[in-house]
Write a protein that holds these residues in place. Structure first.
Motif, PDB file in Angstrom:
ATOM      1  N   GLN A   9       0.860  -1.184   0.000  1.00 59.66           N
ATOM      2  CA  GLN A   9       0.000   0.000   0.000  1.00 59.66           C
ATOM      3  C   GLN A   9       0.901   1.241   0.000  1.00 59.66           C
ATOM      4  O   GLN A   9       2.068   1.163   0.396  1.00 59.66           O
ATOM      5  CB  GLN A   9      -0.874   0.010   1.267  1.00 59.66           C
ATOM      6  CG  GLN A   9      -1.646  -1.271   1.513  1.00 59.66           C
ATOM      7  CD  GLN A   9      -2.808  -1.461   0.546  1.00 59.66           C
ATOM      8  OE1 GLN A   9      -3.305  -0.499  -0.027  1.00 59.66           O
ATOM      9  NE2 GLN A   9      -3.239  -2.706   0.368  1.00 59.66           N
ATOM     10  N   GLU A  31       1.466  -5.025  -6.208  1.00 59.71           N
ATOM     11  CA  GLU A  31       0.188  -4.827  -5.503  1.00 59.71           C
ATOM     12  C   GLU A  31      -0.499  -6.136  -5.122  1.00 59.71           C
ATOM     13  O   GLU A  31      -1.141  -6.225  -4.080  1.00 59.71           O
ATOM     14  CB  GLU A  31      -0.766  -3.978  -6.348  1.00 59.71           C
ATOM     15  CG  GLU A  31      -0.467  -2.501  -6.200  1.00 59.71           C
ATOM     16  CD  GLU A  31      -1.436  -1.631  -6.957  1.00 59.71           C
ATOM     17  OE1 GLU A  31      -2.573  -2.079  -7.186  1.00 59.71           O
ATOM     18  OE2 GLU A  31      -1.031  -0.524  -7.311  1.00 59.71           O
ATOM     19  N   ARG A 269      -8.472  -3.680   0.832  1.00 57.40           N
ATOM     20  CA  ARG A 269      -8.953  -3.451  -0.539  1.00 57.40           C
ATOM     21  C   ARG A 269     -10.102  -2.446  -0.521  1.00 57.40           C
ATOM     22  O   ARG A 269     -10.876  -2.415   0.441  1.00 57.40           O
ATOM     23  CB  ARG A 269      -9.542  -4.756  -1.132  1.00 57.40           C
ATOM     24  CG  ARG A 269      -8.602  -5.910  -1.193  1.00 57.40           C
ATOM     25  CD  ARG A 269      -7.820  -5.890  -2.503  1.00 57.40           C
ATOM     26  NE  ARG A 269      -6.803  -6.928  -2.527  1.00 57.40           N
ATOM     27  CZ  ARG A 269      -5.572  -6.818  -1.994  1.00 57.40           C
ATOM     28  NH1 ARG A 269      -5.236  -5.702  -1.381  1.00 57.40           N
ATOM     29  NH2 ARG A 269      -4.709  -7.795  -2.053  1.00 57.40           N
ATOM     30  N   ASP A 270     -10.264  -1.675  -1.605  1.00 55.58           N
ATOM     31  CA  ASP A 270     -11.454  -0.832  -1.761  1.00 55.58           C
ATOM     32  C   ASP A 270     -12.481  -1.627  -2.555  1.00 55.58           C
ATOM     33  O   ASP A 270     -12.368  -1.779  -3.767  1.00 55.58           O
ATOM     34  CB  ASP A 270     -11.096   0.465  -2.494  1.00 55.58           C
ATOM     35  CG  ASP A 270     -12.328   1.352  -2.681  1.00 55.58           C
ATOM     36  OD1 ASP A 270     -13.431   0.962  -2.220  1.00 55.58           O
ATOM     37  OD2 ASP A 270     -12.189   2.419  -3.298  1.00 55.58           O
ATOM     38  N   LEU A 271     -13.475  -2.155  -1.854  1.00 54.66           N
ATOM     39  CA  LEU A 271     -14.523  -2.952  -2.496  1.00 54.66           C
ATOM     40  C   LEU A 271     -15.848  -2.173  -2.521  1.00 54.66           C
ATOM     41  O   LEU A 271     -16.918  -2.761  -2.683  1.00 54.66           O
ATOM     42  CB  LEU A 271     -14.721  -4.279  -1.744  1.00 54.66           C
ATOM     43  CG  LEU A 271     -13.485  -5.173  -1.605  1.00 54.66           C
ATOM     44  CD1 LEU A 271     -13.832  -6.429  -0.809  1.00 54.66           C
ATOM     45  CD2 LEU A 271     -12.921  -5.559  -2.966  1.00 54.66           C
ATOM     46  N   SER A 272     -15.745  -0.841  -2.357  1.00 56.74           N
ATOM     47  CA  SER A 272     -16.971  -0.055  -2.186  1.00 56.74           C
ATOM     48  C   SER A 272     -17.859  -0.045  -3.424  1.00 56.74           C
ATOM     49  O   SER A 272     -19.048   0.249  -3.325  1.00 56.74           O
ATOM     50  CB  SER A 272     -16.636   1.380  -1.757  1.00 56.74           C
ATOM     51  OG  SER A 272     -15.732   1.970  -2.658  1.00 56.74           O
ATOM     52  N   ASP A 273     -17.308  -0.370  -4.593  1.00 56.07           N
ATOM     53  CA  ASP A 273     -18.112  -0.424  -5.819  1.00 56.07           C
ATOM     54  C   ASP A 273     -18.721  -1.799  -6.047  1.00 56.07           C
ATOM     55  O   ASP A 273     -19.425  -2.015  -7.030  1.00 56.07           O
ATOM     56  CB  ASP A 273     -17.213  -0.126  -7.036  1.00 56.07           C
ATOM     57  CG  ASP A 273     -17.063   1.362  -7.241  1.00 56.07           C
ATOM     58  OD1 ASP A 273     -17.863   2.109  -6.644  1.00 56.07           O
ATOM     59  OD2 ASP A 273     -16.143   1.763  -7.966  1.00 56.07           O
ATOM     60  N   GLN A 274     -18.400  -2.747  -5.175  1.00 55.11           N
ATOM     61  CA  GLN A 274     -18.828  -4.127  -5.432  1.00 55.11           C
ATOM     62  C   GLN A 274     -19.864  -4.590  -4.421  1.00 55.11           C
ATOM     63  O   GLN A 274     -19.989  -4.011  -3.342  1.00 55.11           O
ATOM     64  CB  GLN A 274     -17.614  -5.066  -5.357  1.00 55.11           C
ATOM     65  CG  GLN A 274     -16.531  -4.709  -6.362  1.00 55.11           C
ATOM     66  CD  GLN A 274     -15.323  -5.612  -6.206  1.00 55.11           C
ATOM     67  OE1 GLN A 274     -15.445  -6.752  -5.757  1.00 55.11           O
ATOM     68  NE2 GLN A 274     -14.161  -5.100  -6.578  1.00 55.11           N
ATOM     69  N   THR A 293     -12.799  -2.526  12.169  1.00 55.32           N
ATOM     70  CA  THR A 293     -11.769  -1.819  11.405  1.00 55.32           C
ATOM     71  C   THR A 293     -10.990  -2.886  10.641  1.00 55.32           C
ATOM     72  O   THR A 293     -10.961  -4.050  11.042  1.00 55.32           O
ATOM     73  CB  THR A 293     -10.837  -0.992  12.319  1.00 55.32           C
ATOM     74  OG1 THR A 293     -10.315  -1.842  13.356  1.00 55.32           O
ATOM     75  CG2 THR A 293     -11.574   0.173  12.942  1.00 55.32           C
ATOM     76  N   ALA A 294     -10.387  -2.478   9.530  1.00 53.96           N
ATOM     77  CA  ALA A 294      -9.814  -3.457   8.589  1.00 53.96           C
ATOM     78  C   ALA A 294      -8.329  -3.732   8.867  1.00 53.96           C
ATOM     79  O   ALA A 294      -7.472  -3.445   8.041  1.00 53.96           O
ATOM     80  CB  ALA A 294     -10.035  -2.982   7.164  1.00 53.96           C
ATOM     81  N   GLN A 296      -6.082  -2.460  11.133  1.00 52.79           N
ATOM     82  CA  GLN A 296      -5.260  -1.246  11.133  1.00 52.79           C
ATOM     83  C   GLN A 296      -4.579  -1.000  12.478  1.00 52.79           C
ATOM     84  O   GLN A 296      -4.036   0.085  12.706  1.00 52.79           O
ATOM     85  CB  GLN A 296      -6.110  -0.030  10.750  1.00 52.79           C
ATOM     86  CG  GLN A 296      -7.186   0.346  11.783  1.00 52.79           C
ATOM     87  CD  GLN A 296      -7.931   1.614  11.413  1.00 52.79           C
ATOM     88  OE1 GLN A 296      -8.679   1.650  10.441  1.00 52.79           O
ATOM     89  NE2 GLN A 296      -7.702   2.680  12.178  1.00 52.79           N
TER      90      GLN A 296
END
Ligand code: NAI
Length: 332
Positions: A9, A31, A269-274, A293-294, A296
């Motif tokens: 990241q 990545e 991961r950014d899965l906000s569109d899925q 929380t993911a 962190q």
């Protein structure tokens, strides 16, 4: 030395590039997670660097070895995601970062506890929407409450000390009790007593076959009604389905989770569109008294700098043929 870093990241790159000024390794960023299907990307790299959700099973390690890799440098404390027997059989050395900032993780555990107890996560959303009501936000004072700490190694010890500072009664369980904590008034006890007496339970043991699903249905039934569970260690310490049942029954007061047993491929991961495909996680996210929380807990400037320095120094030691201070092996 040429080092292939996987599952990286932007914040890690900044820390590693800064630390590498003192080492001069050749860093190449990938990545994708390091798993059997991606391990061929490391062909020609004598050293690879992996994180917590990479999966270094026998297949991945065999591909790494075929490609000329000799060192697997984990930029994590946990190493439950590495088949150490396979690594030894293939002649791969494995190093980790045993301690980079126990404070980072312990303080995050405290943040989760304070947030779920006082419903800070909900208050933030509510106030932003112009709703200034307080219904549903009644928490409890921490002072005088009993906190159970399972695992009082580096992180659990810091967490226990902070809880003593809050005026809590701290019970602990560990295969190796800590003399400093005993001097501070922490009482070591059996798991059963800890489950029965704790108002708050925080997990700080590593994930091993012994600790897998440590918190299962039977334990959740023994625990006090209204108990707050905090897990910043590894998701599979908790049987998530049993946790959901306990939440549905109203037995659990709240849960603050920085880890999830099926987090691989989801966290970081950014899965906000899925559409979220994990129904168990989706159910967990519906509870007003659960804060997730993911993974962190480690994410402070100090921890990132220490992780980068220790990892790059292990790579230097390996290249120089020196003993590897932070080597992990199947024997422990
Ligand atoms: P540590 O090795 O210093 O402490 C672990 C403690 O657990 C030791 O005192 C050990 O005696 C005890 N223990 C091990 N097995 C046990 C068992 N079966 N029963 C009772 N006690 C047992 O580890 P540290 O640095 O405190 O880290 C703890 C865990 O935190 C790591 O294994 C890792 O999974 C997790 N972690 C999570 C992070 C995050 O970002 N959320 C970051 C770093 C670590």
């Amino acid at each position: 030395m040429r080092l292939a870093l996987f599952d990286t990241q932007s914040y890690e790159r900044v820390a590693f590039e800064a630390a590498n000024a003192a080492f001069g390794h050749e860093l190449t960023w990938f990545e994708p997670r390091l798993i059997a299907e991606t391990a061929a990307l490391a062909a020609g790299f004598p050293a690879v660097c992996a994180f917590v959700n990479d999966r270094l099973d026998r297949a991945a390690l065999t591909t790494l070895e075929d490609g000329g890799t000799r060192l697997v440098a984990l930029r994590s404390a946990g190493f439950n995601h590495v088949d150490l027997d396979a690594a030894a059989a293939l002649g791969l050395a494995v190093v980790r970062v045993p301690a980079y900032s126990p404070h980072a993780v312990a303080e995050h555990a405290v943040a989760l506890l304070l947030s779920v107890n006082r419903r800070i996560h909900r208050a933030h959303s509510r106030v932003r929407e112009g709703n200034f009501q307080l219904d549903g936000f009644v928490g409890f004072d921490l002072v005088g409450k009993t906190v159970g700490v399972i695992g009082t190694g580096r992180i659990g010890k810091v967490f226990a000390r902070i809880m003593c500072g809050f005026g809590c009664r701290v019970l602990a369980h560990d295969v190796a009790p800590d003399a400093d904590l005993i001097a501070l008034g922490v009482v070591y006890t059996s798991l059963d007593a800890l489950y029965r007496e704790s108002d708050i339970l925080s997990l700080h043991v590593p994930l091993t076959p012994d600790t897998h699903h440590l918190i299962d249905e039977a334990v959740l039934r023994v625990m006090k009604r209204g108990v707050v569970l905090v897990n910043t260690s590894r998701g599979a310490l908790v049987d998530t389905r049993a946790l959901i049942d306990a939440l549905k029954r109203g037995h659990l007061g709240a849960a603050g989770l920085d880890v999830y047993e099926e987090e691989e491929g989801i966290f970081f991961r950014d899965l906000s569109d899925q559409v979220l495909q994990d129904d168990v996680l989706a159910r967990l996210l519906t509870f007003p008294n659960v804060l997730i929380t993911a993974h962190q807990g480690f994410l402070t400037h100090e921890a990132l700098a220490n992780i980068a320095h220790t990892t790059l120094d292990s790579v230097r030691a390996f290249e120089a043929g020196e003993p590897l201070t932070h080597q992990v092996s199947a024997a422990g």
